[in-house]
Design an enzyme around this catalytic site. Structure first.
Site, mmCIF file in Angstrom:
data_model
loop_
_atom_site.group_PDB
_atom_site.id
_atom_site.type_symbol
_atom_site.label_atom_id
_atom_site.label_comp_id
_atom_site.label_asym_id
_atom_site.label_seq_id
_atom_site.Cartn_x
_atom_site.Cartn_y
_atom_site.Cartn_z
ATOM 1 N N HIS A 211 52.334 -13.502 42.310
ATOM 2 C CA HIS A 211 53.400 -13.519 43.370
ATOM 3 C C HIS A 211 54.449 -14.838 42.720
ATOM 4 O O HIS A 211 54.933 -15.514 43.072
ATOM 5 C CB HIS A 211 52.948 -14.256 44.617
ATOM 6 C CG HIS A 211 52.186 -15.293 44.566
ATOM 7 N ND1 HIS A 211 50.888 -15.578 45.255
ATOM 8 C CD2 HIS A 211 52.178 -16.504 43.680
ATOM 9 C CE1 HIS A 211 50.479 -16.716 45.017
ATOM 10 N NE2 HIS A 211 51.122 -17.180 44.137
ATOM 11 N N HIS B 100 51.971 -22.521 49.539
ATOM 12 C CA HIS B 100 52.100 -23.426 48.333
ATOM 13 C C HIS B 100 52.522 -24.672 49.092
ATOM 14 O O HIS B 100 53.631 -25.196 48.556
ATOM 15 C CB HIS B 100 52.965 -23.119 47.127
ATOM 16 C CG HIS B 100 52.553 -21.772 46.513
ATOM 17 N ND1 HIS B 100 52.510 -20.550 47.235
ATOM 18 C CD2 HIS B 100 52.014 -21.570 45.399
ATOM 19 C CE1 HIS B 100 51.800 -19.775 46.275
ATOM 20 N NE2 HIS B 100 51.555 -20.260 45.205
ATOM 21 N N HIS C 94 47.400 -18.371 34.707
ATOM 22 C CA HIS C 94 48.526 -19.292 34.447
ATOM 23 C C HIS C 94 47.906 -20.680 34.777
ATOM 24 O O HIS C 94 47.156 -21.059 35.560
ATOM 25 C CB HIS C 94 49.612 -18.843 35.392
ATOM 26 C CG HIS C 94 49.448 -18.929 36.886
ATOM 27 N ND1 HIS C 94 48.537 -18.118 37.541
ATOM 28 C CD2 HIS C 94 50.468 -19.583 37.655
ATOM 29 C CE1 HIS C 94 48.916 -18.348 38.879
ATOM 30 N NE2 HIS C 94 49.914 -19.234 38.990
ATOM 31 N N GLU D 201 43.762 -18.895 41.782
ATOM 32 C CA GLU D 201 44.320 -17.978 42.827
ATOM 33 C C GLU D 201 43.870 -16.480 42.968
ATOM 34 O O GLU D 201 43.841 -15.955 43.920
ATOM 35 C CB GLU D 201 45.959 -17.793 42.709
ATOM 36 C CG GLU D 201 46.861 -18.867 43.018
ATOM 37 C CD GLU D 201 48.153 -18.778 42.600
ATOM 38 O OE1 GLU D 201 49.152 -19.549 43.127
ATOM 39 O OE2 GLU D 201 48.508 -17.608 42.114
HETATM 40 C C1 DHB Z 1 54.556 -19.678 39.271
HETATM 41 C C2 DHB Z 1 53.330 -19.013 39.513
HETATM 42 C C3 DHB Z 1 52.942 -19.030 40.580
HETATM 43 O O1 DHB Z 1 51.849 -18.404 41.199
HETATM 44 C C4 DHB Z 1 53.351 -19.923 41.500
HETATM 45 O O2 DHB Z 1 52.972 -20.175 42.935
HETATM 46 C C5 DHB Z 1 54.358 -20.842 41.362
HETATM 47 C C6 DHB Z 1 54.985 -20.740 40.023
HETATM 48 C C7 DHB Z 1 55.266 -19.541 37.894
HETATM 49 O O3 DHB Z 1 54.593 -18.790 36.862
HETATM 50 O O4 DHB Z 1 56.283 -19.994 37.649
HETATM 51 FE FE FE Z 2 50.995 -19.345 43.408
#
Ligand code: DHB
Ligand code: FE
Length: 282
Positions: A12, A59, A193, A240
């Protein structure tokens, strides 16, 4: 009776929405990511589900650090689009399905999942990006959506195993609903990530691809991944991915993998998309 006919897992990443909202999806950076979304959109349009349950995390948009529900279900008839600092995304507001949502709330709570109930809340990129990825840019979203939030922003999030069991309970609840509805369930977030700290920018293709394989073929084994392993292998925000287990728990043990797309990078994140159908899907 109502039925869960398919599950969708997808990332997302907010920048995906920015690219769509600004009309730059055909640029060299984005083109191959978005080309990979086309088969998923065609599949979903053909499936034309009656309702979507979207498992995502807020978030700190609807809920600040003051109140952090571990599991929450949105029972409203409409959800506004959150302003995450740049104004709300220019996408349609989200229509809910109060009847099914209240049925789920009752069934899940009596089944010992202590859901928080939200009568009103804005929905952030965790929910709108998966809709944009799978539905494109329609004037109104093609089906009502029940938002189901999981806390993954403040330690301790629920375990993958608990999330899987929640998915099983969602399935039982849906199947006990006395109306013919074809339901899709989304698990969102990930894949690997990390947005901050010394390891910011971490991507782990090997972990992600093994996770995609496991989601299809051996989901129970994946529920044993600990929070520490998610952090180590998939980065701090990779946790996540516990939300994908909710989706997977709501499907049959044996599923058909309909489609998979994996792309690095989208912003700081490895973007995954997986579509699974129950063997007996209507
Ligand atoms: C990013 C990824 C995420 O899952 C999120 O919630 C906010 C930012 C990103 O890669 O920039
Ligand atoms: Fe996220």
């Amino acid at each position: 009776m109502a039925n869960i006919v398919a599950g969708i897992a997808c990332s997302h990443v907010p920048a995906i929405g920015v690219a769509m909202d600004r009309g730059v999806t055909a640029t060299p950076y984005w083109e191959s990511l978005f080309r990979g979304y086309e088969p998923a959109r065609a599949w979903l349009a053909a499936l034309a589900p009656d309702v979507g349950i979207i498992v995502y995390n807020d978030h700190a948009s609807a809920f600040s650090q003051e109140n952090i529900p571990t599991f929450l279900i949105g029972v409203a008839s409409q959800f506004t689009i959150a302003d995450e600092g740049f104004g709300p995304r220019p996408v349609p507001s989200v229509q809910g399905h109060p009847e099914l949502a209240w049925h789920l709330a009752e069934s899940l709570i009596l089944d010992e999942f202590d859901m928080t109930i939200a009568n009103a809340m804005p929905v952030d990129h965790g929910l709108t990006i998966p809709l944009s990825i799978t539905c494109g840019q329609p004037p109104a979203w093609p089906f009502p959506v029940i938002p189901l939030c999981v806390n993954v922003v403040q330690y301790p999030p629920p375990t993958g195993a608990r999330c899987f069991k929640l998915g099983q309970a969602i399935r039982s609840a849906v199947e006990a609903f006395d109306r013919d509805l074809r339901v899709v369930i989304y698990g969102t977030g990930g894949m690997s990530h990390q947005l901050q700290g010394e390891r910011a920018g971490l991507i782990n293709r090997e972990f992600d691809n093994a996770f995609l394989d496991g989601m299809t073929k051996n989901p129970i084994a994946l529920t044993n991944i600990t929070h520490t392993e998610y952090m180590r292998e998939a980065g701090s925000e990779g946790v996540e991915m516990v939300m994908w287990h909710v989706m997977r728990g709501a499907l049959d043990e044996n599923v058909r993998e309909i489609y998979r797309h994996y792309h690095v990078p989208a912003s700081n994140t490895s973007a995954g998309l997986l579509i699974l159908e129950n063997e007996d899907a209507l």
